[in-house]
Design a protein around this motif. Sequence first.
Motif, PDB file in Angstrom:
ATOM      1  N   SER A 184       1.225   5.249   0.679  1.00  0.00           N
ATOM      2  CA  SER A 184       0.665   6.415   1.374  1.00  0.00           C
ATOM      3  C   SER A 184       1.423   7.642   0.871  1.00  0.00           C
ATOM      4  O   SER A 184       2.590   7.847   1.218  1.00  0.00           O
ATOM      5  CB  SER A 184       0.830   6.280   2.884  1.00  0.00           C
ATOM      6  N   LEU A 204      -8.390   4.524  -1.730  1.00  0.00           N
ATOM      7  CA  LEU A 204      -9.200   4.794  -0.541  1.00  0.00           C
ATOM      8  C   LEU A 204      -8.793   6.122   0.075  1.00  0.00           C
ATOM      9  O   LEU A 204      -7.601   6.370   0.312  1.00  0.00           O
ATOM     10  CB  LEU A 204      -9.009   3.695   0.509  1.00  0.00           C
ATOM     11  N   TYR A 229      -2.698  -1.003  -3.516  1.00  0.00           N
ATOM     12  CA  TYR A 229      -3.692  -0.005  -3.120  1.00  0.00           C
ATOM     13  C   TYR A 229      -3.025   1.357  -3.005  1.00  0.00           C
ATOM     14  O   TYR A 229      -1.854   1.463  -2.621  1.00  0.00           O
ATOM     15  CB  TYR A 229      -4.311  -0.332  -1.748  1.00  0.00           C
ATOM     16  N   CYS A 263      -3.802   4.605  -0.768  1.00  0.00           N
ATOM     17  CA  CYS A 263      -4.614   5.003   0.388  1.00  0.00           C
ATOM     18  C   CYS A 263      -4.087   6.296   0.988  1.00  0.00           C
ATOM     19  O   CYS A 263      -2.867   6.507   1.039  1.00  0.00           O
ATOM     20  CB  CYS A 263      -4.614   3.917   1.465  1.00  0.00           C
ATOM     21  N   ILE A 290       0.852  -1.194   0.000  1.00  0.00           N
ATOM     22  CA  ILE A 290       0.000   0.000   0.000  1.00  0.00           C
ATOM     23  C   ILE A 290       0.883   1.238   0.000  1.00  0.00           C
ATOM     24  O   ILE A 290       1.809   1.355   0.818  1.00  0.00           O
ATOM     25  CB  ILE A 290      -0.924   0.030   1.233  1.00  0.00           C
ATOM     26  N   ILE A 303      -8.050   3.331   7.354  1.00  0.00           N
ATOM     27  CA  ILE A 303      -7.995   3.502   5.903  1.00  0.00           C
ATOM     28  C   ILE A 303      -7.031   2.489   5.289  1.00  0.00           C
ATOM     29  O   ILE A 303      -7.263   1.962   4.195  1.00  0.00           O
ATOM     30  CB  ILE A 303      -7.553   4.940   5.556  1.00  0.00           C
ATOM     31  N   PHE A 304      -5.955   2.191   6.007  1.00  0.00           N
ATOM     32  CA  PHE A 304      -4.930   1.270   5.518  1.00  0.00           C
ATOM     33  C   PHE A 304      -5.187  -0.156   6.011  1.00  0.00           C
ATOM     34  O   PHE A 304      -4.899  -1.120   5.298  1.00  0.00           O
ATOM     35  CB  PHE A 304      -3.548   1.737   5.979  1.00  0.00           C
TER      36      PHE A 304
END
Length: 453
Positions: free
Chosen positions: A9, A80, A34, A36, A7, A186-187
């Motif tokens: 960020s 997200l 993802y 996020c 993920i 969120i993660f």
Amino acid sequence: MKKELRIVSPNGHLGFAPTKEESFYLAKATKPDYYCCDSGSDDIGPTALGSDRSVSMYRWQKHDLELMLLAAREQGVPMLIGSAGDTGANSRVDMYVQMIKDIAKEHRLPPFKIGYFYSEVDKDYLYRKLDENVPIEGLDNRPNLTKSDLEKTDRIVAVAGIHPFMKALDLGADVIIGGRSSDCAIFAAPAIREGFPEANAYYLGKVLECASFCAEPYGAKESVIGTITHEDVKVTAMHPEQRCTVASVAGHAMYERANPYYEYFAGGMLDMKDCTYEQYDEKTCRITGAKYYPAEQIKVKLEGSGKVGEKFIGIAGVRDPYTLQHIDDVIHFARAQTEKEFQGKEYHLHFHMFGKNGVMREMEPVKNITPHELGIVVEGIAKDKTLAEELTLFATRQIFYARLPEVKGTAGTAAYLIDDVIYAGPSYEWTMNHTVPVKDPLELFDVHIEEVN
């Protein structure tokens, strides 16, 4: 079942200042699973929530959403966002959903599904809870919620956990815009949904929530990538000059906590006291040993804001050595004169002095040294705007008029001031920092999904 999940960020607070593009594109090139990002915080104070606005610039928010959306849609992976528009209020969710639609139209993106959920809580819901004698417990030493607290509140948001994000993913959402949300959720939500251990998932959220704040040297708005497996979490800095080290990651994980080894969520508690940190490679730190304990009863955090009044600000400076030595007497005089002039009126008055508590010498504070100059910011608040302006003008000018015993005659040597005051808008206070027990973790969150063409 996947062996690992990655993920990215890109920003610790989407839109608060623009995401740095170089490290973002380096992260994108690794093709994460993802994208996020957290987009809000109560660190910004109660005014944005109470007045239903953002504190981040629209252009910066669009910049960050556009970076993430184009990258995620190019790869065909989910994106997200939590706590939309700084506060996660309903109007901010609607604004972000519209921005996503506008960006998609501008770039002629193929159709995709957008999921979104609202977090605002109706006051009647909480009145009913109080009538049913349900305790709505205060956080940080606040007493339990009362009807008086509710009456003073203009807007309330509930802080979502993982559940609305997971529901939107289950409904096929490619992009999720969340109302007010736990930063970590969120993660953690996609990781838990993909079958990874809750302890590692919540730790992943904890380390990614502020993006490059977990790296060194310090640098904000840079991308980091978190990798979760069934055994560990690894976090990697994307900026060429940053590294995620044992010190930077452990320090970030434990900052800002009354007990740095624990983090509480609606659904349970993350225990970090037995975490082990090791340098995995030059830019990556590996973490093992996190534990997670589910809560016996799910409680959702509530944040509420209520208007106090209209605010004006006055600014004064003091350089006269004698006045500086007696500045406490000057402020006492100004406050006493104001109390006399506005007797019987309801107001709030604050004097903020900058430079009073010593000077910096070789990076160490030296106390009890009279400064060369003081800056004094006077903050006046009253429900009536005219009264607030008059109050702040009067209090600021009294600094100039202070009567000190050794001053003989000459006026104008003690202080200088901006001979006007600045309207600072309505002033709000936190009226609610509480938790409410719920039977269903989705009880307060209204999840929607639609097609973006």
